[in-house]
Design a protein around this motif. Sequence first.
Motif, PDB file in Angstrom:
ATOM      1  N   ARG A 174       1.616   4.159   6.767  1.00 14.19           N
ATOM      2  CA  ARG A 174       0.670   3.899   5.677  1.00 14.19           C
ATOM      3  C   ARG A 174      -0.586   4.758   5.835  1.00 14.19           C
ATOM      4  O   ARG A 174      -1.081   5.334   4.861  1.00 14.19           O
ATOM      5  CB  ARG A 174       0.290   2.422   5.649  1.00 14.19           C
ATOM      6  N   SER A 175      -1.098   4.875   7.042  1.00 16.80           N
ATOM      7  CA  SER A 175      -2.340   5.624   7.258  1.00 16.80           C
ATOM      8  C   SER A 175      -2.148   7.118   7.068  1.00 16.80           C
ATOM      9  O   SER A 175      -3.088   7.828   6.707  1.00 16.80           O
ATOM     10  CB  SER A 175      -2.891   5.342   8.652  1.00 16.80           C
ATOM     11  N   ARG A 176      -0.912   7.593   7.302  1.00 20.03           N
ATOM     12  CA  ARG A 176      -0.672   9.037   7.198  1.00 20.03           C
ATOM     13  C   ARG A 176      -0.362   9.479   5.778  1.00 20.03           C
ATOM     14  O   ARG A 176      -0.428  10.664   5.467  1.00 20.03           O
ATOM     15  CB  ARG A 176       0.477   9.440   8.129  1.00 20.03           C
ATOM     16  N   ASN A 225       2.184   0.591   9.723  1.00 19.45           N
ATOM     17  CA  ASN A 225       0.779   0.915   9.494  1.00 19.45           C
ATOM     18  C   ASN A 225       0.483   2.381   9.803  1.00 19.45           C
ATOM     19  O   ASN A 225      -0.368   3.002   9.162  1.00 19.45           O
ATOM     20  CB  ASN A 225      -0.125  -0.002  10.324  1.00 19.45           C
ATOM     21  N   GLU A 226       1.197   2.931  10.783  1.00 22.68           N
ATOM     22  CA  GLU A 226       1.041   4.352  11.072  1.00 22.68           C
ATOM     23  C   GLU A 226       1.479   5.192   9.877  1.00 22.68           C
ATOM     24  O   GLU A 226       0.811   6.162   9.502  1.00 22.68           O
ATOM     25  CB  GLU A 226       1.861   4.731  12.306  1.00 22.68           C
ATOM     26  N   ASP A 272       0.826  -1.209   0.000  1.00 23.11           N
ATOM     27  CA  ASP A 272       0.000   0.000   0.000  1.00 23.11           C
ATOM     28  C   ASP A 272       0.860   1.259   0.000  1.00 23.11           C
ATOM     29  O   ASP A 272       0.560   2.243  -0.684  1.00 23.11           O
ATOM     30  CB  ASP A 272      -0.910  -0.015   1.231  1.00 23.11           C
ATOM     31  N   THR A 300      -1.689   9.972   2.587  1.00 25.19           N
ATOM     32  CA  THR A 300      -3.000  10.036   1.946  1.00 25.19           C
ATOM     33  C   THR A 300      -2.850  10.309   0.466  1.00 25.19           C
ATOM     34  O   THR A 300      -1.857  10.875   0.017  1.00 25.19           O
ATOM     35  CB  THR A 300      -3.851  11.136   2.579  1.00 25.19           C
TER      36      THR A 300
END
Length: 610
Positions: A89-91, A86-87, A57, A93
């Motif tokens: 990845r989530s940030r 994962n942090e 991702d 955008t």
Amino acid sequence: MRTTRNNNVAISCCSSSRNLVYKIKPLSHADSKRLLFKRIFGGEESCPSNLKEASTDILRKCGGLPLAINVTSSLLATRKTEQKWNEVRSRITSAEGIGSHMKHILSMSYFYLPLYLRSCLLYLTMFPEDYEVQKECLVHRWISEGFICGKDGEDLVELGDTYFYELVNRNLIEPVEVDYNGKASSCRVHDIMLDLLIDLSNGENFSSLLSNKANLARRIRRLSLMGNEDEGIIEQLDVSHARSLGVFRPTKQLPSLMKSDVLHVLDLSGCRGLENHHVRDIGRLVQLRYLNIHGTSINELPKKIGDLEYLETLYVDPGMIVLPESVSRLKRLTRLYVGTGTKLPDVIGNMENLQELRSINPFLQSTSFPEELGKLINLRKLGIHWRTSRSVGSSYKEKLVSSLCKLENFNLRTLNISFWLDEEDDFIRDFGFPRLNSVRTIRLWVGKFCWIAKCMLSHANLQDLGIMSGKIEQQDVETAGSISTLAEFGVFPACEGPVTITSRGFQQLQEFRFTWFNGLMFEAGAMPNLKELALTIPMYMLNYSESCFDFGIQHLASLATIHVQIDCRAVKAADVAALVCVLKSMAVAHPNRPALKMRTICEEDMLPDE
């Protein structure tokens, strides 16, 4: 070849056809994955399986952009847990447009930086786009701004170097002039990164550029003049609250410094239009820590410079003949860089905090200089030019050598010596230098190699030796090869005959700079740790043939890079092209496939092809 992110600029650079524009495509997913894992783990096979889903991702959001992947990999390399990945990845955008997407990824890397590095990185907005920023000057400016705070007794320059290389390792600045040891002496900032930093700087009012008029409505904290400013605007600038002022253009005009009570950094280097009257009132800058007037037409400093009680770093132009006596009152001066023709104050021993001094000719100084030099017990780095005159006797030289020994017993760690010797200067030939562990570099500019052989062999930590003129022979090269600590060796004069490098010497040598003359041969096992080979080839001096370049390069087992400079004077273009082909074939045939970097000079003086 030209590169740009603007398609209109690319088209305008083409003389005829738009087909000459090559649009670089993003990396494929496979290549993106290979790049990411190689930078973090050394290869995909070493990546833990629980991180691969997040990496897919993350790579998709990097969009195949190498810069984004490199920066993201630096971010992930320090956070090798599934939660941390994962942090990230989530940030990251999604964003429309490559530029905004890239900036978002880069901004994450900025905000993940430790606070002590953020100001150091933002400070690079003080330099023009594509400007090559010298590490040494940058670190000194960081120190003067208060960005580097060490513990008691800690060397702030060494700490600043670690900050610089940390930014390099995080791919936030691009290393330039990388040495054989992997260390860069300068850097550039990628234009996309610089755009982001300028946006961040504007938001924090960190620095001001005259091209951005919005900044000028606010208090100026740091200012750079980059060459495209209106002189009328410069006259009206209020820099009374500025901490840094840098100028990057030939100019005869500066903002008024009469009320610059908080200025810490004044960098005027390279501005040839500036003259003595531009620094007439410099004594008013009571908070000044850093002053650089190297490369200007300023050849005289006012006596009031002695009032700058906080001044730590002073670069003067090599054309400055005399430093005023008041300089000796600068108790906090830590680094002083002068020209070889500059006369220092008679009482330099008063500058008790001085840690670095270069490049001085001791034989232009007063008779008390050796004694005064010996008082600088905090001196860590010293560069001297041993260039005597007939009026200098052996007694003065003995006192000078005695002071050097004294300094080494205190804090002197690096002593670099350049020799300019003539037949009448027998001191070095007969007595040499005492055994000094601080000697790191020796350059012979004038004189015979055999004159410094005794001196050269006596130093336990000599790392860099350069023979800049005269004639050398096979035995001289063998003598240099016997220096077990030598890491860099340069030979630039003519040679009496062919030179053969055997397996017996140069065991630690990593860089060899050589001017081609009439023969060179590397035997099996020669220079086993050599990483960089730099050749200067004056073709007009050679009887060129392909066979003369079969010199055993395959025996250099650690070779990684070959630098070649070809002097094209008085030869035909076809001969130059043939030599280039031979050099390329030679590099390809080497087991290591070393990088080959070539440049030609004096092309305008080539002979016409028949």
